[in-house]
Write a protein that holds these residues in place. Structure first.
Motif, mmCIF file in Angstrom:
data_model
loop_
_atom_site.group_PDB
_atom_site.id
_atom_site.type_symbol
_atom_site.label_atom_id
_atom_site.label_comp_id
_atom_site.label_asym_id
_atom_site.label_seq_id
_atom_site.Cartn_x
_atom_site.Cartn_y
_atom_site.Cartn_z
ATOM 1 N N LEU A 17 0.845 -1.380 -0.156
ATOM 2 C CA LEU A 17 0.151 0.091 -0.112
ATOM 3 C C LEU A 17 0.827 1.235 0.117
ATOM 4 N N VAL A 18 1.812 1.308 0.702
ATOM 5 C CA VAL A 18 2.833 2.428 0.883
ATOM 6 C C VAL A 18 3.336 2.800 -0.440
ATOM 7 N N ASN A 19 3.792 1.644 -1.003
ATOM 8 C CA ASN A 19 4.616 1.747 -2.529
ATOM 9 C C ASN A 19 3.627 2.116 -3.595
ATOM 10 N N THR A 20 2.285 2.172 -3.436
ATOM 11 C CA THR A 20 1.393 2.727 -4.391
ATOM 12 C C THR A 20 1.342 4.208 -4.611
ATOM 13 N N ALA A 21 2.005 4.702 -3.657
ATOM 14 C CA ALA A 21 2.263 6.256 -3.678
ATOM 15 C C ALA A 21 3.617 6.353 -4.095
ATOM 16 N N GLY A 22 4.016 5.973 -5.578
ATOM 17 C CA GLY A 22 5.473 5.983 -5.959
ATOM 18 C C GLY A 22 5.723 7.328 -6.490
ATOM 19 N N ARG A 23 7.084 7.495 -6.549
ATOM 20 C CA ARG A 23 7.353 9.106 -7.041
ATOM 21 C C ARG A 23 6.719 9.480 -8.110
ATOM 22 N N GLY A 24 6.044 10.448 -7.955
ATOM 23 C CA GLY A 24 5.288 11.101 -9.105
ATOM 24 C C GLY A 24 4.342 10.308 -9.761
ATOM 25 N N LEU A 28 -2.815 4.086 -7.332
ATOM 26 C CA LEU A 28 -4.180 3.852 -6.988
ATOM 27 C C LEU A 28 -4.832 4.930 -7.528
ATOM 28 N N PRO A 29 -4.848 5.226 -9.130
ATOM 29 C CA PRO A 29 -5.644 6.193 -9.641
ATOM 30 C C PRO A 29 -7.097 6.478 -9.445
ATOM 31 N N ASP A 30 -7.625 5.391 -9.483
ATOM 32 C CA ASP A 30 -9.204 5.238 -9.477
ATOM 33 C C ASP A 30 -9.649 4.033 -8.621
ATOM 34 N N PRO A 31 -10.814 4.072 -8.277
ATOM 35 C CA PRO A 31 -11.295 2.813 -7.565
ATOM 36 C C PRO A 31 -11.216 1.525 -8.011
ATOM 37 N N LEU A 34 -7.777 0.470 -6.942
ATOM 38 C CA LEU A 34 -8.192 -0.101 -5.589
ATOM 39 C C LEU A 34 -8.752 -1.573 -5.498
ATOM 40 N N ALA A 35 -9.592 -1.552 -6.376
ATOM 41 C CA ALA A 35 -10.180 -3.101 -6.434
ATOM 42 C C ALA A 35 -9.210 -4.000 -6.798
ATOM 43 N N GLU A 36 -8.523 -3.803 -7.803
ATOM 44 C CA GLU A 36 -7.212 -4.782 -8.117
ATOM 45 C C GLU A 36 -6.299 -4.771 -6.888
ATOM 46 N N PHE A 37 -5.965 -3.858 -6.385
ATOM 47 C CA PHE A 37 -5.126 -4.054 -5.174
ATOM 48 C C PHE A 37 -5.937 -4.887 -3.960
ATOM 49 N N TYR A 38 -7.026 -4.602 -3.818
ATOM 50 C CA TYR A 38 -7.720 -5.320 -2.811
ATOM 51 C C TYR A 38 -7.705 -6.899 -3.092
ATOM 52 N N ALA A 39 -7.962 -7.156 -4.130
ATOM 53 C CA ALA A 39 -7.850 -8.437 -4.566
ATOM 54 C C ALA A 39 -6.614 -9.180 -4.530
ATOM 55 N N ALA A 52 -14.639 7.998 -2.586
ATOM 56 C CA ALA A 52 -14.410 8.403 -0.924
ATOM 57 C C ALA A 52 -13.703 7.198 -0.385
ATOM 58 N N GLU A 53 -13.878 6.045 -0.698
ATOM 59 C CA GLU A 53 -13.050 4.912 0.047
ATOM 60 C C GLU A 53 -11.616 5.160 -0.521
ATOM 61 N N LEU A 54 -11.465 5.379 -2.093
ATOM 62 C CA LEU A 54 -10.240 5.426 -2.496
ATOM 63 C C LEU A 54 -9.243 6.774 -1.554
ATOM 64 N N ARG A 55 -10.121 7.802 -1.315
ATOM 65 C CA ARG A 55 -9.396 8.830 -0.860
ATOM 66 C C ARG A 55 -9.026 8.445 0.487
ATOM 67 N N SER A 56 -9.873 8.023 1.275
ATOM 68 C CA SER A 56 -9.379 7.400 2.568
ATOM 69 C C SER A 56 -8.333 6.216 2.844
#
Length: 179
Positions: A17-24, A28-31, A34-39, A52-56
């Protein structure tokens, strides 16, 4: 095995999850992402697939990232805050193919809360075992990915994004050029 299986899974999921916020690069651009990450990370329970869930979930990443840089006392502060905010109440549960393990939030709690608590509960084990040094940042130049070193001898240096292979290729090329 260094930690209990559910602890290792939660630690690896937190690093992912931390690594989804890579350099620039927002990974996780859209829900749908996030669904793919979840699975891919084996999450179960409530998943709204909303912006809203994506933002949180995105808002959780910097707090989890801090765990890789903090000293033990600060890690404890972060972990306790995450658990307190989600009103965590640890309980033994069994679901899917998993044997009994700890959950500290109900399956219908918001996804970001469940992610925060799973990471916090895993960090409880890391702190109690004195194993914070297993939380690492990739040694490859220009990579700031985090990972959990679950090797027996604590020797892992690179993340799982191919940095180890790139380092080996660079070393090979440097040796060839020196000849």
């Amino acid at each position: 095995m260094v930690f209990a299986h559910d602890t290792e899974v939660a630690l690896v999921a937190a690093a992912h999850l931390v690594n989804t916020a890579g350099r620039g690069e927002e990974r996780l651009p859209d829900p749908a992402a996030l669904a793919e990450f979840y699975a891919a990370n084996g999450w179960t329970g409530r998943h709204e697939r909303t912006t809203a869930e994506l933002r949180s979930v995105r808002a959780l990443r910097p707090r989890l990232r801090r765990l890789w840089d903090a000293d033990e006392d600060e890690v404890v502060e972060i972990v306790n805050a995450l658990l307190r905010e989600a009103k965590a109440l640890p309980q033994l549960v069994r679901h899917d193919a998993w044997p009994y393990h700890l959950h500290a939030t109900p399956s219908d709690a918001p996804l970001a809360d469940r992610m925060a608590v799973e990471a916090a509960m895993a960090m409880v084990d890391v702190v109690r075992e004195g194993e914070l040094r297993r939380l690492r940042i990739c040694d490859f130049p220009d990579c700031d990915n985090v990972f959990v070193d679950l090797s027996k001898n604590r020797s892992k240096r690179f993340c799982d994004a191919g940095c180890g292979n790139r380092a080996a290729v660079n070393a090979y090329r440097a040796r060839r050029a020196a000849r």
